[in-house]
Design a protein around this motif. Structure first.
Motif, short mmCIF file in Angstrom:
data_model
loop_
_atom_site.label_atom_id
_atom_site.label_comp_id
_atom_site.label_asym_id
_atom_site.label_seq_id
_atom_site.Cartn_x
_atom_site.Cartn_y
_atom_site.Cartn_z
N SER A 1 0.92 5.71 -1.36
CA SER A 1 1.08 6.54 -2.56
C SER A 1 2.57 6.75 -2.84
CB SER A 1 0.38 7.89 -2.34
OG SER A 1 0.79 8.46 -1.11
N LEU B 1 -10.48 3.45 0.58
CA LEU B 1 -10.18 4.89 0.58
C LEU B 1 -10.28 5.47 -0.82
CD1 LEU B 1 -7.09 5.08 2.98
CD2 LEU B 1 -9.37 6.02 3.42
N TYR C 1 -11.73 11.23 0.12
CA TYR C 1 -10.30 10.91 0.11
C TYR C 1 -9.65 11.45 -1.17
CZ TYR C 1 -5.97 8.31 0.69
OH TYR C 1 -4.64 7.98 0.84
N GLU D 1 -7.83 -2.18 2.25
CA GLU D 1 -8.03 -0.96 3.03
C GLU D 1 -7.85 0.28 2.17
OE1 GLU D 1 -5.80 1.33 6.71
OE2 GLU D 1 -5.79 -0.87 6.69
N GLU D 2 -6.82 0.26 1.35
CA GLU D 2 -6.56 1.43 0.51
C GLU D 2 -7.59 1.53 -0.63
OE1 GLU D 2 -2.59 3.58 0.41
OE2 GLU D 2 -2.44 2.11 -1.19
N ARG D 3 -8.05 0.39 -1.10
CA ARG D 3 -9.09 0.39 -2.14
C ARG D 3 -10.34 1.11 -1.63
NH1 ARG D 3 -8.91 -4.53 -3.30
NH2 ARG D 3 -10.63 -5.42 -2.10
N ARG E 1 0.84 -1.19 0.00
CA ARG E 1 0.00 0.00 0.00
C ARG E 1 0.88 1.25 0.00
NH1 ARG E 1 -3.66 1.08 4.72
NH2 ARG E 1 -3.40 3.19 3.89
N ASN F 1 -4.89 -3.37 -2.45
CA ASN F 1 -4.91 -3.44 -0.99
C ASN F 1 -6.33 -3.12 -0.52
OD1 ASN F 1 -4.83 -1.75 1.69
ND2 ASN F 1 -3.00 -3.02 1.76
N ASN G 1 0.04 7.84 5.44
CA ASN G 1 -0.19 6.41 5.23
C ASN G 1 0.88 5.79 4.34
OD1 ASN G 1 -0.80 7.43 2.71
ND2 ASN G 1 -2.89 6.67 2.64
N THR G 2 2.01 6.50 4.23
CA THR G 2 3.09 5.98 3.40
C THR G 2 4.43 6.50 3.90
OG1 THR G 2 3.96 5.86 1.13
CG2 THR G 2 2.89 7.90 1.76
N GLY H 1 -2.22 5.28 -4.78
CA GLY H 1 -2.45 4.21 -3.82
C GLY H 1 -2.67 2.89 -4.55
#
Length: 237
Positions: free
Chosen positions: A144, A210, A216, A206-208, A142, A204, A173-174, A200
């Protein structure tokens, strides 16, 4: 005497109103826009038959277009002049050369890529941003990440690092870093600072989730804008 004084005061007041009206219409009168006059081409990745990466009904071309529209709106508020290679769900061909015919999907995709290159060259912007989402077979990855071409415009590296640092700080988140690559045609060919922004991983879960959320998309756009301002400020100094 008093009469002429009153007339003079009225004339001076009228003149000030006119000057104020002219100045107020100037973006820089109250506060100079942070990106006033900066021209940016935004390239929402894929489009039309070329959906890009997908997981079920979640398709890259739709996410990149939504983020690009948010980015356009926010950059224009900062004074930037924005050109988009596509503004609808189709590819660039569908918008700019709808009468063109192709015998294969591959031919159309190549022509579409060349058209985006032509738009970037003819518009002669200060920077070029290609917006994408990532996907690989393993769900655990995951974050960006921003890429620049190792043999492209020298300003691409600073632009990529500026946006990446904003992602790290604002999305939180990265911990990825901006990276040089050689396989992206547009980054090499367009003659201005250019980056590919992977917003992103839709692979993934969770990221999907978002990346399916318009709120977002706005948050990602805000982070990109902050990175662009950082780059532009660095360039001016």
């Amino acid at each position: 005497m008093k009469r002429w004084l009153v007339i003079g005061l009225l004339f001076a007041t009228s003149l000030l109103v006119v000057v104020y009206g002219v100045k107020a219409s100037d973006r820089g009168f109250f506060m100079p826009e942070q990106l006033g006059g900066v021209k940016i081409v935004i390239d929402p990745g894929h489009g039309g038959l070329d959906g890009g990466a997908s997981v079920g009904e979640v398709v890259e071309r739709d996410i990149t277009l939504s983020i690009a529209h948010e980015l356009k709106k926010k950059l224009e508020k900062k004074g930037a002049v924005i050109v988009m290679t596509r503004e609808k769900g189709g590819d660039a061909i569908a918008e700019h050369a709808p009468n063109e015919k192709f015998s294969t999907t591959r031919q159309r995709k190549m022509a579409d890529l060349k058209l985006r290159e032509t738009i970037a060259i003819e518009e002669d912007p200060d920077m070029f941003l290609s917006v994408h989402v990532n996907a690989i077979p393993e769900e655990r990855w995951r974050g960006s990440q921003v890429f620049y071409h190792a043999e492209g415009h020298e300003g691409g590296e600073l632009l990529a690092k500026s946006i990446q640092s904003s992602f790290v700080e604002n999305l939180q988140n990265t911990d990825r870093e901006a990276m040089a690559i050689k396989g992206v045609y547009l980054l090499k060919k367009v003659p201005m600072p250019s980056v590919l922004i992977e917003t992103g991983f839709i692979s993934n879960p969770e990221e999907r989730k978002l990346l399916m959320d318009p709120a977002y998309h706005a948050k990602v756009a805000d982070a990109i804008v902050e990175g662009i301002i950082l780059f532009h400020t660095s360039e001016q100094n």
